[in-house]
Design a protein around this motif. Structure first.
Motif, PDB file in Angstrom:
ATOM      1  N   SER A  42       0.624  -1.304  -0.167  1.00  0.00           N
ATOM      2  CA  SER A  42      -0.023   0.038   0.112  1.00  0.00           C
ATOM      3  C   SER A  42       0.888   1.227   0.179  1.00  0.00           C
ATOM      4  CB  SER A  42      -0.938  -0.006   1.255  1.00  0.00           C
ATOM      5  OG  SER A  42      -1.753   1.183   1.221  1.00  0.00           O
ATOM      6  N   ILE A  43       0.703   2.058  -0.901  1.00  0.00           N
ATOM      7  CA  ILE A  43       1.426   3.412  -0.975  1.00  0.00           C
ATOM      8  C   ILE A  43       0.465   4.682  -0.811  1.00  0.00           C
ATOM      9  CG2 ILE A  43       2.474   4.774  -2.788  1.00  0.00           C
ATOM     10  CD1 ILE A  43       3.048   2.489  -4.409  1.00  0.00           C
TER      11      ILE A  43
ATOM     12  N   LEU B 115       1.061   5.918 -11.292  1.00  0.00           N
ATOM     13  CA  LEU B 115       0.714   4.557 -10.271  1.00  0.00           C
ATOM     14  C   LEU B 115      -0.240   3.722 -10.775  1.00  0.00           C
ATOM     15  CD1 LEU B 115       1.481   5.489  -6.897  1.00  0.00           C
ATOM     16  CD2 LEU B 115       2.979   4.277  -8.046  1.00  0.00           C
TER      17      LEU B 115
ATOM     18  N   THR C 239      -0.405  -0.205 -10.775  1.00  0.00           N
ATOM     19  CA  THR C 239      -0.647  -0.454  -9.312  1.00  0.00           C
ATOM     20  C   THR C 239      -2.174  -0.499  -8.979  1.00  0.00           C
ATOM     21  OG1 THR C 239       1.372   0.873  -8.754  1.00  0.00           O
ATOM     22  CG2 THR C 239      -0.359   0.661  -6.924  1.00  0.00           C
TER      23      THR C 239
ATOM     24  N   ILE D 133      -3.504   2.279  -3.254  1.00  0.00           N
ATOM     25  CA  ILE D 133      -2.937   3.622  -3.373  1.00  0.00           C
ATOM     26  C   ILE D 133      -3.681   4.363  -2.253  1.00  0.00           C
ATOM     27  CG2 ILE D 133      -2.837   5.685  -4.570  1.00  0.00           C
ATOM     28  CD1 ILE D 133      -2.525   3.833  -7.169  1.00  0.00           C
TER      29      ILE D 133
ATOM     30  N   THR E 122      -0.037   1.283   5.805  1.00  0.00           N
ATOM     31  CA  THR E 122       0.727   1.715   4.645  1.00  0.00           C
ATOM     32  C   THR E 122       2.280   0.943   4.619  1.00  0.00           C
ATOM     33  OG1 THR E 122       1.155   3.734   5.323  1.00  0.00           O
ATOM     34  CG2 THR E 122      -0.925   3.744   4.051  1.00  0.00           C
TER      35      THR E 122
ATOM     36  N   ALA F 203       4.580   2.231   1.970  1.00  0.00           N
ATOM     37  CA  ALA F 203       5.600   3.291   1.312  1.00  0.00           C
ATOM     38  C   ALA F 203       4.857   4.712   1.449  1.00  0.00           C
ATOM     39  CB  ALA F 203       5.765   2.899  -0.173  1.00  0.00           C
TER      40      ALA F 203
ATOM     41  N   LEU G 124       8.708   4.146  -5.992  1.00  0.00           N
ATOM     42  CA  LEU G 124       7.650   3.432  -5.045  1.00  0.00           C
ATOM     43  C   LEU G 124       7.292   2.099  -5.115  1.00  0.00           C
ATOM     44  CD1 LEU G 124       5.314   6.709  -5.101  1.00  0.00           C
ATOM     45  CD2 LEU G 124       6.585   5.686  -2.903  1.00  0.00           C
ATOM     46  N   THR G 125       7.614   1.697  -6.587  1.00  0.00           N
ATOM     47  CA  THR G 125       7.005   0.239  -6.715  1.00  0.00           C
ATOM     48  C   THR G 125       8.234  -0.759  -7.313  1.00  0.00           C
ATOM     49  OG1 THR G 125       6.917   0.975  -8.891  1.00  0.00           O
ATOM     50  CG2 THR G 125       4.797   1.160  -7.654  1.00  0.00           C
TER      51      THR G 125
END
Length: 289
Positions: free
Chosen positions: A2-3, A20, A25, A30, A68, A70, A184-185
């Motif tokens: 989870s970002i 994203l 994603t 998100i 979350t 990140a 991020l991913t």
């Protein structure tokens, strides 16, 4: 994973959320945050989780970060509050056990002398000392800082500044969003500091680019920092912002907004958008309105 994206209602944060989603994603992974969740309502309709996060109210950050993994910490726009806001967000992320904090700093933050660099430099140091795993994205000066001036540039046939013949590695927000989404991913970026810039040019060269795209002569009008500050204030820019913009041009003249790094192209897997492409897009968008 989870970002969470802070400032998702702003220009860069929103582009990161869009990137994203565009790169696969799942929306349910998100978390888009902002002070006003009504500005994120369309994302909620696309199954993105929307939460309120106000840097002035740390409890909202604690709530926003629940579950979350990140966090993209987009630096806030109010210069005098930027470091305090970032420190509050970093502390909240540490409390929440976030496994990766990605911070949007500015190019050459460790060496630049311009006023804008100070809060970024302090934030980078605080983040490194926080014990959290991090990635620092030192974002170059936005191309949009110039293309957004298109109506004024076209009206007065001039691009104004106090940068002399300094070179700026200007970069589009869209490319910076793509870089943020990548770190991020993807694995393999923890502890890295990336200098992100596009093809460097002087403001005289940028004025020539406007001339070429517009089909009419555009000159670069260089002036002193004091005169440029006064011009920006007279144009309606708040005094603090006008002083900050002119001070950044002084830094540009000293080489503080230039980088020869190819980090951006490596992260996004393609060349950066050029100034010519950005100006052409801005002109096309203006004609369609």
């Amino acid at each position: 994973m989870s970002i969470v994206v802070t400032g998702a209602s702003g220009h860069l944060g929103r582009l990161v959320v869009d990137q994203l989603l565009a790169t696969g994603t799942p929306p349910t992974q998100i978390v888009a945050t902002g002070r006003r969740t009504d500005k994120l309502a369309d994302l909620a309709q696309r199954d993105v989780t929307v939460r309120r996060a106000d840097f002035a109210d740390p409890a909202t950050l604690d709530d926003a970060l629940v579950g979350t993994d990140a966090m993209l910490l987009v630096s806030t726009s109010t210069v005098g509050e930027r470091f305090d806001n970032a420190r509050t967000a970093i502390d909240a992320a540490v409390r929440a056990g976030v496994s990766k904090i990605v911070y949007t700093s500015m190019v050459n933050a460790s060496t630049a002398r311009m006023t804008l660099a100070d809060a970024h430099r302090r934030t980078e140091e605080y983040l490194r000392n926080s014990g959290a795993a991090f990635v620092i994205l030192r974002n170059g000066w936005y191309l949009e800082n110039y293309t957004d001036q298109l109506p004024v540039i076209a009206q007065y046939h001039a691009l104004m500044g106090s940068a002399r013949d300094g070179r700026v590695s200007a970069v589009s927000r869209r490319d910076l969003a793509a870089a943020a989404a990548a770190v991020l991913t993807q694995d393999g970026h923890l502890g890295a500091t990336y200098e992100l810039g596009g093809t460097a040019l002087t403001l005289a060269e940028l004025a020539a680019t406007f001339s070429d795209v517009l089909g009419s002569p555009i000159a670069y009008q260089d002036m002193s920092v004091a005169d440029f500050t006064g011009t920006l204030t007279a144009a309606g820019l708040p005094a603090e912002m006008a002083a900050s913009v002119a001070d950044a041009d002084a830094g540009l003249a000293r080489g503080e907004l230039f980088t020869a790094s190819d980090d951006l192209a490596k992260l996004i897997g393609r060349p950066a958008i050029t100034a010519h492409e950005a100006v052409r897009e801005a002109v096309t968008a203006a004609k369609s309105r």
